[in-house]
Design a protein around this motif. Structure first.
Motif, short mmCIF file in Angstrom:
data_model
loop_
_atom_site.label_atom_id
_atom_site.label_comp_id
_atom_site.label_asym_id
_atom_site.label_seq_id
_atom_site.Cartn_x
_atom_site.Cartn_y
_atom_site.Cartn_z
N ALA A 242 -12.68 -40.72 -15.66
CA ALA A 242 -12.84 -41.89 -16.59
C ALA A 242 -13.81 -42.48 -15.25
O ALA A 242 -14.18 -44.03 -15.86
CB ALA A 242 -11.82 -42.58 -17.12
N GLN A 243 -13.49 -42.60 -14.29
CA GLN A 243 -14.17 -43.78 -13.63
C GLN A 243 -15.66 -43.47 -13.12
O GLN A 243 -16.64 -43.30 -12.53
CB GLN A 243 -13.72 -42.84 -11.80
CG GLN A 243 -11.80 -42.74 -11.71
CD GLN A 243 -11.68 -44.69 -11.89
OE1 GLN A 243 -12.38 -46.16 -11.11
NE2 GLN A 243 -10.80 -44.38 -12.22
N LEU B 135 -15.18 -42.29 -23.00
CA LEU B 135 -14.71 -41.95 -21.55
C LEU B 135 -14.14 -40.51 -21.22
O LEU B 135 -14.94 -39.79 -20.19
CB LEU B 135 -13.14 -42.70 -20.86
CG LEU B 135 -13.64 -44.46 -20.43
CD1 LEU B 135 -12.22 -44.79 -20.03
CD2 LEU B 135 -14.67 -44.28 -19.84
N PRO C 114 -19.68 -48.21 -15.43
CA PRO C 114 -19.73 -49.25 -16.32
C PRO C 114 -21.48 -49.55 -16.27
O PRO C 114 -22.15 -49.87 -16.77
CB PRO C 114 -18.88 -50.01 -16.68
CG PRO C 114 -17.80 -50.13 -15.52
CD PRO C 114 -17.98 -49.33 -14.29
N LYS D 268 -18.40 -51.73 -28.04
CA LYS D 268 -16.45 -52.13 -27.97
C LYS D 268 -16.67 -52.45 -29.68
O LYS D 268 -17.54 -53.51 -29.74
CB LYS D 268 -16.17 -52.69 -26.99
CG LYS D 268 -15.39 -52.04 -26.18
CD LYS D 268 -14.91 -53.73 -24.96
CE LYS D 268 -14.88 -53.51 -23.40
NZ LYS D 268 -14.85 -54.31 -23.02
N ASP E 159 -24.71 -48.47 -17.90
CA ASP E 159 -24.86 -48.43 -19.45
C ASP E 159 -24.30 -49.46 -20.61
O ASP E 159 -24.67 -50.17 -21.31
CB ASP E 159 -23.70 -47.56 -20.46
CG ASP E 159 -23.64 -46.37 -20.27
OD1 ASP E 159 -25.19 -45.92 -20.19
OD2 ASP E 159 -22.71 -45.49 -19.28
N GLY E 160 -24.51 -51.07 -19.46
CA GLY E 160 -24.46 -52.35 -19.61
C GLY E 160 -23.45 -52.45 -19.45
O GLY E 160 -22.10 -51.69 -18.79
N PRO E 161 -23.19 -53.96 -18.79
CA PRO E 161 -21.79 -54.70 -18.22
C PRO E 161 -20.60 -54.74 -19.10
O PRO E 161 -20.78 -54.54 -20.56
CB PRO E 161 -22.05 -56.04 -18.08
CG PRO E 161 -23.33 -56.42 -19.36
CD PRO E 161 -23.96 -55.37 -19.80
N ALA E 162 -19.80 -54.27 -18.31
CA ALA E 162 -18.52 -54.18 -19.09
C ALA E 162 -17.54 -55.66 -18.69
O ALA E 162 -17.26 -56.15 -17.80
CB ALA E 162 -16.96 -53.05 -18.82
N SER E 163 -17.38 -56.59 -19.99
CA SER E 163 -16.77 -58.01 -19.50
C SER E 163 -14.86 -58.05 -19.09
O SER E 163 -14.55 -58.61 -18.20
CB SER E 163 -16.83 -59.21 -20.99
OG SER E 163 -15.51 -58.08 -21.69
N GLY F 103 -10.77 -51.57 -20.94
CA GLY F 103 -11.93 -52.04 -20.90
C GLY F 103 -12.56 -52.52 -19.75
O GLY F 103 -13.65 -53.33 -20.30
N LYS F 104 -12.06 -52.08 -19.04
CA LYS F 104 -12.92 -52.61 -17.56
C LYS F 104 -14.14 -51.44 -17.41
O LYS F 104 -14.68 -51.26 -16.81
CB LYS F 104 -12.26 -52.29 -16.51
CG LYS F 104 -11.35 -54.44 -16.70
CD LYS F 104 -10.03 -54.09 -15.03
CE LYS F 104 -8.97 -54.71 -15.05
NZ LYS F 104 -8.21 -54.89 -14.61
N GLN F 105 -13.39 -50.61 -17.83
CA GLN F 105 -14.70 -49.17 -17.67
C GLN F 105 -15.39 -48.93 -18.70
O GLN F 105 -16.72 -48.16 -19.13
CB GLN F 105 -13.75 -48.00 -17.78
CG GLN F 105 -12.84 -48.09 -16.03
CD GLN F 105 -11.48 -46.72 -16.39
OE1 GLN F 105 -12.03 -46.03 -16.34
NE2 GLN F 105 -10.05 -46.84 -16.11
N VAL F 106 -14.88 -49.68 -20.31
CA VAL F 106 -16.17 -49.63 -21.20
C VAL F 106 -17.30 -50.33 -21.67
O VAL F 106 -16.71 -51.62 -21.50
CB VAL F 106 -15.31 -48.85 -22.58
CG1 VAL F 106 -16.01 -48.94 -23.68
CG2 VAL F 106 -14.57 -47.97 -22.06
N PRO F 107 -18.67 -50.56 -21.19
CA PRO F 107 -19.70 -51.76 -21.32
C PRO F 107 -19.36 -52.16 -23.41
O PRO F 107 -18.50 -51.53 -23.61
CB PRO F 107 -21.07 -50.62 -21.37
CG PRO F 107 -20.43 -49.15 -21.51
CD PRO F 107 -19.11 -49.05 -21.37
N ASP F 108 -19.77 -53.77 -22.77
CA ASP F 108 -19.32 -53.99 -23.77
C ASP F 108 -19.85 -53.54 -25.27
O ASP F 108 -19.17 -54.13 -26.39
CB ASP F 108 -19.28 -55.54 -23.94
CG ASP F 108 -18.14 -56.62 -23.08
OD1 ASP F 108 -17.41 -55.94 -22.77
OD2 ASP F 108 -18.85 -57.59 -22.57
N GLU F 109 -21.14 -53.40 -25.39
CA GLU F 109 -21.78 -52.55 -26.51
C GLU F 109 -21.15 -51.84 -26.74
O GLU F 109 -21.47 -50.81 -28.17
CB GLU F 109 -23.68 -52.33 -26.66
CG GLU F 109 -23.72 -51.43 -25.74
CD GLU F 109 -23.24 -52.19 -23.77
OE1 GLU F 109 -23.10 -52.82 -22.76
OE2 GLU F 109 -24.40 -51.16 -22.84
#
Lengths: 44, 277
Positions: free
Chosen positions: B9-10, B243, B13, A41, B16-20, A33-39
């Motif tokens: 996978a690194q 990823l 983020p 998900k 492409d936009g913020p990852a919460s 979840g830290k590596q994937v942007p929220d949009e």
């Protein structure tokens, strides 16, 4: 007494197994979840 | 299940936009999770406490409140795998979401079958005096377990996500055919394992009310657990796939840049050689 050991042991084994599986899935979710942007998900 | 190479996978983020940092949880999964914990508490209370001992099996009947629900939910999980595989394989869109649902469901079903086998062995030791017999029901259940281990192994083979989905969809649709064999093995062959008490063909449930209720609590608890796990696992798989794709894209871009640099460097070296000559 042997019965109690098997029965309680069986329940403990089951709960430990499912708890471990759940923990692994949640941990993977948090890590990724830290590596994937929220949009990206779809569930958010 | 696709493994994610941590080095690939690194990706940043921020590109492409913020990852919460939020994982796979939502309000819905949290509610299901709490309901699962409550139901599991009820299972312990009824399975180990309130339900009476059996006339023949004595206290060992308490193991059946775990043994029976886990195999029923495993059947359900494998049916979901087959249906989702079919939806991918025969669907026009070839949506990978179906493949991920199939994979997640098979993983959970396989763990549930493992629990069934272990708890069944403990029950067998108390009731039959042995952990294992090469009985029709036990053998077909073990075969079911091995088949889905194979299915999960096939999912881990290399290739694109589409190749993985096609391969595993075929196996997922074929492997489910083992379930009727497992379920009716006690009737097809003269089995040591008892016949179905609840899901029998005569629809006569001759069980004590509290025993039946304990079994029902077990079914509800493991159904909720299955639902909670499949939702989380499918979401984890979606992120792994994303990823993987990004990692592959990044690797290809790096390779192209490297090849372009080499070509440009080679051209410059050629010009320099010509100049020297």
């Amino acid at each position: 007494m042997e019965d109690a050991g098997f029965i309680i042991g069986g329940y403990v084994l089951t709960f430990v197994t499912v708890a471990f599986m759940s923990w692994r899935v949640l941990r993977a979710g948090k890590r990724l979840g830290k590596q994937v942007p929220d949009e990206d998900k779809y569930w958010l | 299940m696709t493994t994610t190479d941590p080095t690939l996978a690194q990706t940043d983020p921020a590109d492409d936009g913020p990852a919460s940092g939020i994982g796979t949880g939502t309000r819905g999964t949290r509610i299901i999770g709490i309901a699962t914990i409550v139901a599991m508490g009820w299972l312990v209370a009824f399975g180990l406490g309130f339900s009476p001992e059996d006339r023949d099996q004595r206290e060992s009947v308490r193991l059946l409140y775990v043994h029976v629900p886990t195999i029923w939910i495993a059947y359900l999980a494998f049916i979901v795998t087959a249906v989702a595989s079919g939806m991918y394989f025969f669907g026009r869109k070839k949506a990978l979401g179906w493949d991920r649902l199939a994979g997640a469901s098979a993983e959970i079903g396989t763990v549930f079958v493992a629990v069934t086998l272990v708890i069944g062995a403990m029950w067998g030791r108390l009731t039959w005096g042995v952990f294992w017999q090469w009985d029709a029901r036990l053998t077909t259940t073990a075969l079911l377990f091995v088949t889905y281990i194979g299915y999960l192994a096939v999912r881990r083979l290399g290739g694109t996500h589409e190749q993985r989905a096609r391969r595993s969809a075929v196996i997922g649709m074929l492997a489910v055919l083992e379930i009727p064999l497992v379920h009716w093995s006690v009737r097809l062959w003269r089995s040591l394992h008892q016949e179905a008490t609840v899901l029998g063909t005569d629809a006569d449930v001759s069980m004590d009310g509290l025993m039946l209720f304990s079994l029902f609590v077990g079914v509800v608890a493991f159904s909720l657990l299955y639902l909670w796990l499949v939702l989380h696992r499918t979401r984890v798989m979606a992120m792994e796939d994303l990823l993987d794709e990004r990692g592959l894209d990044d690797a290809l871009a790096a390779r192209r840049a490297e090849a372009g640099g080499t070509q440009a460097g080679g051209t410059q070296a050629g010009v320099a050689q010509e100049g020297t000559a």
